[in-house]
Design a protein around this motif. Sequence first.
Motif, PDB file in Angstrom:
ATOM      1  N   LEU A  58      47.621  17.252  99.645  1.00  0.00           N
ATOM      2  CA  LEU A  58      47.388  18.274 100.573  1.00  0.00           C
ATOM      3  C   LEU A  58      47.784  19.866 100.007  1.00  0.00           C
ATOM      4  O   LEU A  58      47.248  20.857 100.761  1.00  0.00           O
ATOM      5  CB  LEU A  58      47.925  18.077 101.787  1.00  0.00           C
ATOM      6  N   ILE A  59      48.519  19.929  99.027  1.00  0.00           N
ATOM      7  CA  ILE A  59      48.691  21.156  98.444  1.00  0.00           C
ATOM      8  C   ILE A  59      47.267  21.746  98.094  1.00  0.00           C
ATOM      9  O   ILE A  59      47.123  23.138  98.186  1.00  0.00           O
ATOM     10  CB  ILE A  59      49.645  20.981  97.087  1.00  0.00           C
ATOM     11  N   GLY A  60      46.274  21.064  97.575  1.00  0.00           N
ATOM     12  CA  GLY A  60      44.944  21.619  97.246  1.00  0.00           C
ATOM     13  C   GLY A  60      44.272  22.122  98.419  1.00  0.00           C
ATOM     14  O   GLY A  60      43.645  23.280  98.478  1.00  0.00           O
ATOM     15  N   VAL A  61      44.626  21.184  99.529  1.00  0.00           N
ATOM     16  CA  VAL A  61      43.984  21.930 101.117  1.00  0.00           C
ATOM     17  C   VAL A  61      44.510  23.207 101.219  1.00  0.00           C
ATOM     18  O   VAL A  61      44.026  24.061 101.718  1.00  0.00           O
ATOM     19  CB  VAL A  61      44.247  20.846 102.070  1.00  0.00           C
ATOM     20  N   ALA A  62      45.647  23.465 101.222  1.00  0.00           N
ATOM     21  CA  ALA A  62      46.497  24.603 101.452  1.00  0.00           C
ATOM     22  C   ALA A  62      45.921  25.765 100.857  1.00  0.00           C
ATOM     23  O   ALA A  62      45.596  26.813 101.390  1.00  0.00           O
ATOM     24  CB  ALA A  62      48.116  24.650 101.125  1.00  0.00           C
ATOM     25  N   GLY A  63      45.507  25.690  99.713  1.00  0.00           N
ATOM     26  CA  GLY A  63      44.962  26.919  99.026  1.00  0.00           C
ATOM     27  C   GLY A  63      43.459  26.657  99.089  1.00  0.00           C
ATOM     28  O   GLY A  63      42.938  28.138  98.467  1.00  0.00           O
ATOM     29  N   LEU A  64      42.644  25.985  99.614  1.00  0.00           N
ATOM     30  CA  LEU A  64      41.227  25.880  99.460  1.00  0.00           C
ATOM     31  C   LEU A  64      40.532  27.011 100.220  1.00  0.00           C
ATOM     32  O   LEU A  64      39.902  27.751  99.783  1.00  0.00           O
ATOM     33  CB  LEU A  64      40.784  24.656  99.944  1.00  0.00           C
ATOM     34  N   VAL A  65      40.913  27.064 101.487  1.00  0.00           N
ATOM     35  CA  VAL A  65      40.396  28.175 102.647  1.00  0.00           C
ATOM     36  C   VAL A  65      40.421  29.731 101.804  1.00  0.00           C
ATOM     37  O   VAL A  65      39.584  30.335 101.627  1.00  0.00           O
ATOM     38  CB  VAL A  65      40.912  28.128 103.944  1.00  0.00           C
ATOM     39  N   PRO A  66      41.744  30.107 101.204  1.00  0.00           N
ATOM     40  CA  PRO A  66      41.991  31.334 100.912  1.00  0.00           C
ATOM     41  C   PRO A  66      41.094  31.499  99.564  1.00  0.00           C
ATOM     42  O   PRO A  66      40.636  32.673  99.173  1.00  0.00           O
ATOM     43  CB  PRO A  66      43.280  31.476 100.582  1.00  0.00           C
TER      44      PRO A  66
END
Length: 418
Positions: A58-66
Amino acid sequence: MPGLLARVAPDLGPLRSSPAYRRLLGGQVVSLVGTQITQVAVPLQVWEATRSSLAVSLIGVAGLVPLVVFGLYGGAIADAVDRRRLVLVTSTVMLAVSAVLLVQAVLGSPHVWLLFVCVAVQAGAAAVDSPARSSMIPQLLPGTSLAAANNLRQAGFQSGMIAGPLLAGVIVGAGGYGWAYAADVVSFAAVFYSVLRLPSMPPGDGGRPAGLSSVLEGLRFLAGNKTLLMTFLVDINAMVFAAPRALFPALAYGTFHGDAATAGLLYAAPAVGAFAVTLVGGAVARVRRMGLGVIVSIAIWGLAVALLGATSWLWLGLSALLVAGAADTVSAIYRSTMLQLGTPPGMQGRLQGAHIVVVTGGPRLGDIRTGATAAWWGTGASLVSGGLVCLAGIIALALAVPSFARYDARKAEAARGG
C-alpha cells in the motif's frame, strides 16, 4: 582484443564532451544513494509495525495518485519554464520530506499514516523533478550520444541502487531508522551543488504554457506514434505483472529466514545485474534493433521473476534478481533512447512526464498486485504467476505491433538530425 574491449566498454564521450551533463549525473547519483536508503527504510519500518506484505504494497498506493497527476502536469511545466529552476524547487520539497521522516524516526513511536503521507508528497515532487531532469539530456548532448548517455545514466542509477539498499540494511540494523533518514538528508547537498552549476535550461522550440491543453497535446502525440506508445505498453506489462519489490521483506524474513541485511541484499541484487550490463554499454548502445532488444529483455525479466518465486534458496533467488536487473536495464536504455529520439524538443517534458508515470507508476500497481496475490496465494505463487503472465503479455504485444521489433535506431538518429 584491445579493439574488442573498446567496442564493448561503455562510451564515456558524453562525460568528456559535456561538463554540465557530468555534473548533473554526479549529483544525481549521490542523491540517489540517499533516496534508496529511504526507499528501503520506509517499507522496513512499515513491515516492522504491521508484519503485513499488503501494508507494504500500500506504500505504492499512497504515491500513485500524486505520481500520475504531477507526472503528467509536471511534464507540461517542464515544457513551459526553465528546467534548472524547476529542479531546484522540487529538490527543496523532497529535502523537506526527508527531514520529516528523520524527525519522526528520532521521536519514536512511528505512525504508519505519516509514512504514507511522506511517500505521497515525495512521489508528487519526484514526478515533477524527473521529467525536467530527463528533458535536459537531449539539450546537453547530440542525438548520436543519447544511447551512450542513457547507458552512463543507468550505470550511475544502478550504482545508487546497489549502494543505497546495502547501506540501508547496515544502517537500519546497526543504528535504526533515524540514521538512515539522516543519510538521505545529507545527500541532498550534492543535488543542489550539481543543479546550481548548470546553465539556464529553457524548454526550447515547441514549448508552451502549462495547462490541461498542453498535457492533452502531449498525450495525443503519444497516441499517434505506435513506436513510442509501445515503449510505454511493454513496460506497463513488465512492471504491473512482475514487479517483485513489495515482497522483498516477506522473502527476507520468511522464505529466506533472514533479517534486514538479507532484505538489503534483495533490494540491491537487481541493481548489481543492471550495473554489470552498463559495463558493456558500448555493445548495448550499438544495437540498431532496439525494439527487438526491448522485447527479448522483458521476456527474460518475466522468466527471472518466476524463478525467484519458485526457489527457497537465497543465492538462487539473488541470481534470478541479478538477471532480472540486467534485462530491465537493457530495456530501459533502449526505451529511453527511442523516446528521446522520437520526441520534438518542446515536447520532451510532457513525454518524459508520461514516461515517468509509467516507469514509476507501473511498479506501484505491480506492488498492489503482488501484495494482494501474496496475501491470497502466498509469496511464491504471486511471483511465479506474475512472471509467466508478463512473458505471455510481451509475446502478445510483439505480435500485435510487429513494426516495433523492426525499429532501427540509426534511421531515427538520421531523421532527428544527428
